[in-house]
Design an enzyme around this catalytic site. Structure first.
Site, PDB file in Angstrom:
ATOM      1  N   CYS A  66      12.912  11.735   7.344  1.00  0.00           N
ATOM      2  CA  CYS A  66      12.967  11.295   8.742  1.00  0.00           C
ATOM      3  C   CYS A  66      14.359  11.530   9.317  1.00  0.00           C
ATOM      4  CB  CYS A  66      12.560   9.833   8.869  1.00  0.00           C
ATOM      5  SG  CYS A  66      13.453   8.719   7.781  1.00  0.00           S
ATOM      6  N   LYS A  96       0.851  -1.190   0.000  1.00  0.00           N
ATOM      7  CA  LYS A  96       0.000   0.000   0.000  1.00  0.00           C
ATOM      8  C   LYS A  96       0.887   1.239   0.000  1.00  0.00           C
ATOM      9  CE  LYS A  96      -1.523   2.789   2.973  1.00  0.00           C
ATOM     10  NZ  LYS A  96      -1.541   4.035   2.135  1.00  0.00           N
ATOM     11  N   GLU A 150       8.959  16.594  16.241  1.00  0.00           N
ATOM     12  CA  GLU A 150       9.290  16.533  14.812  1.00  0.00           C
ATOM     13  C   GLU A 150       8.381  17.473  14.038  1.00  0.00           C
ATOM     14  OE1 GLU A 150      10.400  13.099  11.607  1.00  0.00           O
ATOM     15  OE2 GLU A 150       8.533  12.813  12.726  1.00  0.00           O
ATOM     16  N   GLU A 176       9.432   1.987  11.226  1.00  0.00           N
ATOM     17  CA  GLU A 176      10.441   3.047  11.095  1.00  0.00           C
ATOM     18  C   GLU A 176       9.660   4.344  11.083  1.00  0.00           C
ATOM     19  OE1 GLU A 176      12.747   5.911  10.504  1.00  0.00           O
ATOM     20  OE2 GLU A 176      11.953   5.492   8.518  1.00  0.00           O
TER      21      GLU A 176
END
Length: 493
Positions: A281, A172, A382, A247
């Site tokens: 990231c 996906k 973040e 992750e």
């Protein structure tokens, strides 16, 4: 262009499915429409993958690897075309897009090499006339959920080790960047990958992703994305006793010591903080700098940022492209406003770019805050955009403490000329990746990729470590003594 799901080696037309547009974030141009699949399409794809898996697992691993070599050659042949498509749908500048396609090429060839390795172990038995060994075994159907910021690279990190190990895949991709998945599926078809080995189902995480995680025939889920969603995947996967590889986020820092090469440090910071418009990231979002060089570093950083060009990434002179969509713009602005309210000093940037020629896309200025305290929101959370915070420290020990104080642990970097400091830092920085005299980004595919703490759950993408996600260890004992021998009991003492 209307995209279609790729299931069991066929393009599936579902005219009754709702579709949404795929938009170029640089200028608002509609590139395609993508279907919003449902449980029915997930079930169909998983059934195809399950049906194909047992036969695929019996194909010798070197033969499975030959398909990956062919995929690698196709990616290489189409590199420029794919890079341009990637830039159009995601926004990153063209040289970065080329680099991402190259990651896919590298991963194809690297994991193809594993087809002649997939090493197990042999070990002496404690009993006479007995042989002991362990081998890797495929698990079954693997569900892949991949993000929009690296739509080829991350998908290949996950799909290729799974496939070479003898699993089949249901993938996906993000609905923000489905074109790269469509192009990858075309390559799977072109190289003749057996039907059902790799399937692509477009749709939202709520509809498609959730159904994949819940499906009893999907044995592994590999997810890259936000911590919020990853936590839900882990919780739901745990309820269904699945192996889940996560992750997730990062709050990565570049440490600049007083003996650093400041010009090199600035180059590393600018590349790490503002490449991909900060939407990595591994992006640098904190600069932890020794107080004795803080002012000089800031002056050099502002000068370097002033030379950055912003615009459509297809123009090779552009260094920073758009962010992915309007909600991303608004989130970045929200954090900038928080930084101001909490007392940080805005050194440069801090605004959406809305006047022509930026008015049809999603652009944000490269932004630097200084006088940031370690407990401020912008130093802890973040942001996922071109925003970086400068934190002043007195020593290496304080720099390491500040680096380690966040809930994430993906990537860190240190600039220094002192080998003793560097070795202490690489030991004590609690991130899965450490760079010495380089920025926080630039991982290579033959080393493990992933992090500690809130960044993940201990698994790794890339390198041989990725095989641990997609295989189970099987221990085999061969007794050729002709008699029953009982381990730990029938041993002469």
């Amino acid at each position: 262009m209307k995209l279609q799901n790729f299931i069991d080696g066929k393009w599936i037309v579902n005219e009754d499915l709702q579709t949404i547009p795929v938009v170029n974030p640089a200028d608002g141009e509609q590139l395609a429409t993508v279907p919003l699949s449902t449980k029915a399409q997930v079930d169909e794809a998983v059934a195809a993958a399950k049906s194909a898996q047992k036969k695929w697992a019996l194909v010798p691993a070197p033969k499975r690897a030959e398909y990956l070599y062919e995929i690698g050659y196709k990616l290489k042949e189409k590199k420029e075309y794919l890079a341009q498509v990637l830039t159009k749908e995601m926004g990153k500048v063209i040289e970065e897009a080329r680099g991402e396609v190259q990651e896919g090429i590298d991963m194809a060839f690297y994991m193809a090499g594993e087809g002649r390795r997939l090493f197990g172990e042999t070990t002496p038995s404690e009993l006479a006339d007995k042989f002991a060994m362990s081998v890797r075994a495929p698990v079954g159907v693997v569900g892949l959920i991949t993000p929009w910021n690296f739509p080829i690279a991350i998908a290949t990190w996950k799909a290729f080790p799974a496939i070479v190990a003898g699993n089949t895949v249901v993938w996906k991709p993000s609905i923000e960047t489905p074109l790269m998945a469509y192009e990858m599926a075309k390559i799977f078809e072109e190289v003749g990958l057996p039907s059902g080995v790799a399937n692509v189902v477009f749709g939202t995480g709520t509809a498609v992703g959730t159904e994949m995680v819940k499906h009893p025939d999907v044995k592994i889920i590999s997810f890259t994305g936000s911590n919020e969603t990853g936590s839900k995947v882990a919780e739901l996967g745990g309820k269904h006793l699945k192996k889940v590889s996560l992750e997730m986020g990062g709050k990565n820092a570049v440490i600049v010591m007083d003996d650093a090469n400041l010009q090199l440090a600035v180059e590393g910071i600018v590349w790490s903080a503002f490449g991909t418009a900060g939407q990595r990231c591994t992006a640098c979002s904190r600069i932890i700098v020794h107080k004795d060089v803080k002012d000089e570093l800031e002056e050099m950083l502002v000068e370097s940022i002033s030379k950055l060009t912003i615009g459509n990434g297809l123009d090779p002179s552009i260094k920073i492209g758009p962010v992915i969509n309007r909600p991303a713009l608004e989130k970045i602005q929200h954090y900038v406003d928080i930084g101001k309210r909490e007392g940080a000093t805005l050194l440069v940037g801090g605004r959406m770019l809305t006047a022509p020629p930026f008015d049809k896309g999603f652009y944000f200025e490269p932004t630097v805050f200084t006088d940031v305290k370690n407990d401020m929101t912008i130093a802890q959370e973040e942001i996922f955009g071109p925003v970086v915070s400068i934190i002043s420290v007195d020593s290496l020990e304080e720099a390491i403490e500040v680096n380690n104080s966040v809930k994430f642990g993906l990537s860190s970097s240190i600039f220094s000329q002192d080998i003793n400091k560097l070795f202490k830092a690489q030991r004590d920085l609690d991130t899965g990746i450490v760079y010495i005299n380089a920025g926080t980004t630039g991982a290579e595919i033959h080393l493990p990729f992933g992090g500690t703490k809130g960044t993940g759950n201990g698994h790794r993408d890339s390198g041989q470590a990725a095989l641990d996600v997609y295989t189970e260890w099987k221990s085999i004992y061969v007794d050729y003594s002709g008699k029953l021998q009982r381990a730990q009991i029938d041993i002469e003492n």
